[in-house]
Design an enzyme around this catalytic site. Structure first.
Site, PDB file in Angstrom:
ATOM      1  N   GLU A   1       0.879  -1.169   0.000  1.00 14.47           N
ATOM      2  CA  GLU A   1       0.000   0.000   0.000  1.00 14.47           C
ATOM      3  C   GLU A   1       0.912   1.214   0.000  1.00 14.47           C
ATOM      4  O   GLU A   1       1.298   1.704   1.049  1.00 14.47           O
ATOM      5  CB  GLU A   1      -0.902  -0.061   1.239  1.00 14.47           C
ATOM      6  CG  GLU A   1      -2.130   0.793   1.139  1.00 14.47           C
ATOM      7  CD  GLU A   1      -1.917   2.193   1.640  1.00 14.47           C
ATOM      8  OE1 GLU A   1      -1.149   2.954   0.995  1.00 14.47           O
ATOM      9  OE2 GLU A   1      -2.515   2.544   2.656  1.00 14.47           O
TER      10      GLU A   1
ATOM     11  N   GLU B   1       4.057   8.523  -4.456  1.00  9.93           N
ATOM     12  CA  GLU B   1       5.040   7.950  -3.516  1.00  9.93           C
ATOM     13  C   GLU B   1       6.009   7.016  -4.232  1.00  9.93           C
ATOM     14  O   GLU B   1       6.756   6.284  -3.587  1.00  9.93           O
ATOM     15  CB  GLU B   1       4.318   7.175  -2.400  1.00  9.93           C
ATOM     16  CG  GLU B   1       3.776   8.066  -1.298  1.00  9.93           C
ATOM     17  CD  GLU B   1       3.095   7.276  -0.172  1.00  9.93           C
ATOM     18  OE1 GLU B   1       3.283   6.048  -0.078  1.00  9.93           O
ATOM     19  OE2 GLU B   1       2.361   7.903   0.599  1.00  9.93           O
TER      20      GLU B   1
HETATM   21  N1  SAH Z   1       1.408  -1.230   4.923  1.00  5.48           N
HETATM   22  C1  SAH Z   1       1.012  -0.341   5.994  1.00  5.48           C
HETATM   23  C2  SAH Z   1       1.573   1.065   5.817  1.00  5.48           C
HETATM   24  C3  SAH Z   1       1.211   1.740   4.529  1.00  5.48           C
HETATM   25  S1  SAH Z   1       1.879   3.388   4.405  1.00  5.48           S
HETATM   26  C4  SAH Z   1      -0.479  -0.327   6.100  1.00  5.48           C
HETATM   27  O1  SAH Z   1      -1.125  -0.683   5.133  1.00  5.48           O
HETATM   28  O2  SAH Z   1      -1.024   0.046   7.134  1.00  5.48           O
HETATM   29  C5  SAH Z   1       3.140   3.175   3.245  1.00  5.48           C
HETATM   30  C6  SAH Z   1       4.462   2.823   3.888  1.00  5.48           C
HETATM   31  O3  SAH Z   1       5.314   2.383   2.860  1.00  5.48           O
HETATM   32  C7  SAH Z   1       5.192   3.986   4.519  1.00  5.48           C
HETATM   33  O4  SAH Z   1       5.570   3.584   5.801  1.00  5.48           O
HETATM   34  C8  SAH Z   1       6.411   4.227   3.646  1.00  5.48           C
HETATM   35  O5  SAH Z   1       7.532   4.625   4.406  1.00  5.48           O
HETATM   36  C9  SAH Z   1       6.627   2.862   3.037  1.00  5.48           C
HETATM   37  N2  SAH Z   1       7.228   2.778   1.689  1.00  5.48           N
HETATM   38  C10 SAH Z   1       6.811   3.375   0.549  1.00  5.48           C
HETATM   39  N3  SAH Z   1       7.506   2.954  -0.513  1.00  5.48           N
HETATM   40  C11 SAH Z   1       8.389   2.023  -0.037  1.00  5.48           C
HETATM   41  C12 SAH Z   1       9.382   1.204  -0.646  1.00  5.48           C
HETATM   42  N4  SAH Z   1       9.574   1.241  -1.964  1.00  5.48           N
HETATM   43  N5  SAH Z   1      10.113   0.398   0.146  1.00  5.48           N
HETATM   44  C13 SAH Z   1       9.904   0.350   1.485  1.00  5.48           C
HETATM   45  N6  SAH Z   1       8.983   1.093   2.116  1.00  5.48           N
HETATM   46  C14 SAH Z   1       8.225   1.921   1.363  1.00  5.48           C
END
Ligand code: SAH
Ligand code: ZN
Length: 701
Positions: free
Chosen positions: A158, A167
């Site tokens: 996500e 993002e």
């Molecule tokens: N999976 C969790 C958080 C989603 S928010 C949930 O669903 O509740 C998205 C998170 O992804 C953020 O913490 C951000 O730091 C991380 N993120 C985004 N792109 C990423 C990547 N390519 N590799 C690792 N972390 C990533």
């Protein structure tokens, strides 16, 4: 704004430094003791994870789609190896573990969250099932000596923002398919669809362009042509589209699918793409704005679909979910086209790796709104926020200012205006002032004002003053005595509504330039407070506790610690986007009467007000809202709060162009939201350093 750092000092056990910050009220530099990890804490406290975890639709649909994916792989007799990219609190990984995955690998790029996830996973008993990699997914290696022994066959992730791809989702998926996933893997979500809808609305266009201002008596203030042709601000205009009053716009098209992003790996994602779609205009109008949102196909068959559409366009309105982490956005065509009902209009949609832009072309006209994406060349769109542009266009404010000027101006008036970017000096000049001095200490807004003055041929009448108020001498105003001082008042450094009090700090420095009978407007600044029930906004600060059966309390603790460091009692929010019901009448916390000499010379001004809640209401009070009102004369008043008289028990309609201050009540500590009878609001204002300190005390029956 951090400028200089003095040597470190210890306060209690926390490491802190003195940092210099411009105080928005006094306009002066202050030294403030600030926790060294303030930025880090602010990032956590404001990260929006909490609101995301309160998004029940999202959580449940991820859980369900993940269950389906695991079930499919099991039936095929494959082992189930799940990769969770961007695990945050660890939620999706714990779901996978609970659903019986053989291995779960969770990666997270934001280090404090990776640490937090690790603890949460331990506490929930999945410590030996889930492996945490505190890295960006694009840095992960696969192999016997790598981070993961083998490629995963399910990806759950996500990593979307309001614009879907902002993002870096395109690269995250592309890299994962190339390096981290098996060919026949299942991806949750499987795909996303992006929709746009074209709208005709003078109201929304006022967030984009400064319009000509018609003055009583026939005069007009015209925006410079460079501004009207400009490509506009590149910053995304994300908002709670659903809250836009339906009376303020007309839909020209049904929702149009413009892009489909296939995350499954079956076909490669494009880093740059363009699409052309045609719609038939539903009615006559102008293509003022393009609304955008997306949905997620959670499973491979798109049986589980999650839509971010606003209510009027939602495929399943009964599933409409409030969320602040994904909103909708408005894009503004360069030049709106006039279209007629039934006419074919082409939408040309573009995206690159991180952002989107749109153009429109009509079959009946050679005009088009072509641009290579927004790029402001006039300076105005990057100097003014959307709400400031809206404010400068607000017909209600125009009426008040022109009425005031008509009542107070004479052909011999020498006027001084004090604001950031206000068009009041042009109004005063056009309405007959002899001379207008515009004090604009803000370098950026001053350049915009100068463009307006030149374009409206007012260089002889309006003189722009660049100096700080205390540096101004009678020569700067050519020995004239000022007989009218007026401000919107609006300053860009203001964060909370009362910070515009800066106007009177500036006026105070200017006493030597004013005539004896000089009038200063506005005369009165009133801070108002009211108890409310927010329909949803409480979720941004409310502890999550349990989420889909997993204990996330350690995350709540992390946010709470960070909020203690970085959050103040009152935070700004544009409340027109966040519905609430009034639980009390508005009360006056303090009125500052600027005709009373020396009020800024007091050491400390204290005030207290009691909010009495209407206990007969069904609504439960969960917040206090604070705002200001400026009184110019007995009849002329600008409210930075409610647009209309508040009815207790009714929905409050807030000003579209300002943020209010909110204090959310939680069940923790001394605040209790049950059986509330009264709330006392006390304010301590220390003029010398411009500090407004609010304390809220709740009393139950
Ligand atoms: N999976 C969790 C958080 C989603 S928010 C949930 O669903 O509740 C998205 C998170 O992804 C953020 O913490 C951000 O730091 C991380 N993120 C985004 N792109 C990423 C990547 N390519 N590799 C690792 N972390 C990533
Ligand atoms: Zn511009």
């Amino acid at each position: 704004m951090k400028l200089t750092v003095l040597p470190r000092v210890y306060v209690g056990r926390k490491m802190s430094s003195f940092v210099s910050i411009v105080n928005p009220c006094t306009g002066k530099m202050d030294w403030k003791l600030q926790d060294d990890r303030y930025d880090y804490h602010q990032e956590i406290a404001r990260s929006g994870y909490a609101d995301m975890l309160h998004d029940t639709e999202r959580n449940k649909k991820y859980y369900k789609a993940l269950a389906d994916a695991i079930h499919i792989k099991r039936k095929l007799g494959e082992p189930v190896n799940v990769l969770d990219i961007g695990t945050g609190t660890g939620l999706l990984s714990m779901m996978a573990a609970k659903l019986g995955a053989d291995t779960v690998t969770a990666c997270e790029a934001f280090e404090p969250m990776a640490k937090c996830a690790s603890k949460i996973i331990q506490q929930n008993g999945f410590g030996d099932k889930i492996q945490i990699i505190p890295k960006r997914s694009t840095e992960i290696t696969v192999g016997s000596d790598g981070d993961m022994p083998e490629r995963a066959n399910i990806l759950v992730t996500e990593v979307f923002d309001t614009e879907l791809i902002g993002e870096g989702a395109i690269n995250t998926f592309t890299h994962a398919h190339r390096e981290l996933l098996q060919k026949n893997c299942i991806v949750v979500p499987s795909a996303a669809n992006m929709y746009v809808q074209v709208a005709s609305s003078d109201f929304i266009r006022r967030w984009r362009d400064i319009r000509p201002i018609q003055l009583p008596g026939g005069g007009t203030i015209l925006p410079p042509p460079g501004m009207t042709r400009c490509g506009g601000a590149p910053a995304l205009h994300d908002l709670q589209l659903h809250e836009l009053p339906q009376s303020q716009f007309q839909i020209l098209s049904s929702p149009v699918l413009v892009f489909r992003f296939d995350f499954s790996g079956k076909s490669p994602l494009k880093f740059d793409n363009q699409s052309e779609r045609t719609f038939q205009a539903l009615c006559d109008g102008k293509t003022d704005g393009i609304f955008m949102w997306w949905d997620l196909e959670m499973d491979t068959k798109n049986i589980i679909n999650l839509s971010c559409a606003p209510g009027w366009a939602h495929p399943r309105p009964e599933e409409l979910q409030w969320r602040d982490h994904w909103m909708q956005a408005i894009y503004y065509p360069n030049q709106p086209l006039s279209v007629q009902k039934g006419e074919n209009v082409k939408i040309i949609s573009n995206h690159d790796e991180y952002s989107l832009w749109f153009n429109l072309q009509s079959e009946n006209s050679v005009e088009n709104s072509f641009s290579d994406g927004p790029a402001c060349v006039c300076g105005m769109h990057v100097t003014f926020s959307r709400s400031q542009i809206g404010m400068l266009n607000d017909p209600h404010r125009h009426d008040i200012y022109t009425s005031l000027l008509k009542q107070t101006l004479t052909p011999s008036s020498t006027v001084l205006t004090i604001s950031d970017g206000s068009l009041l000096p042009l109004m005063a000049a056009k309405l007959g002032a002899k001379k207008v001095y515009a004090l604009e200490t803000n370098n950026f807004t001053r350049r915009i004002l100068e463009q307006f003055i030149t374009h409206n041929d007012l260089n002889e009448v309006v003189i722009v003053l660049k100096k700080e108020p205390e540096e101004l001498t009678p020569e700067d105003v050519h020995g004239h005595k000022i007989d009218l001082v007026i401000g919107e008042p609006y300053f860009q450094s203001a964060v909370l509504p009362w910070h515009h009090v800066h106007f009177w700090y500036a006026v105070r420095q200017l006493s030597g330039l004013l005539s004896e009978q000089a009038a200063v407007f506005p005369k009165l600044l009133t801070i108002k407070a009211m108890a409310v029930c927010f329909r949803d906004l409480w979720k941004i600060r409310s502890p999550v506790g349990m989420c889909e059966g997993f204990n996330i309390q350690l995350f709540d603790d992390l946010v709470e610690t960070s909020s203690e460091v970085s959050d103040s009692e009152v935070e700004p929010q544009p409340l027109w986007e966040y519905p609430c019901t009034a639980c009390s009448d508005p009360v006056t916390v303090q009125s500052f009467d600027f005709c009373k000499a020396g009020w800024l010379d007091n050491l400390c001004l204290s005030a207290e007000a009691t909010i009495k809640l209407d206990t007969s209401l069904n609504e439960k009070c969960n917040g206090i809202v604070l705002w200001t009102e400026y009184q110019f004369t007995d009849q002329l008043k600008v409210s930075l709060g409610p647009r209309e008289k508040v009815v207790v028990g009714g929905k409050v309609n807030w000003d579209f162009y300002s943020k209010q201050g909110i204090h959310l009540l939680t069940n923790k500590g001394t605040d209790t939201v049950e059986h509330l009878k009264t709330i006392s609001v006390s304010l301590k204002f220390i003029p010398i350093n411009g500090d407004f300190d609010f304390v809220f005390k709740t009393k139950c029956s």
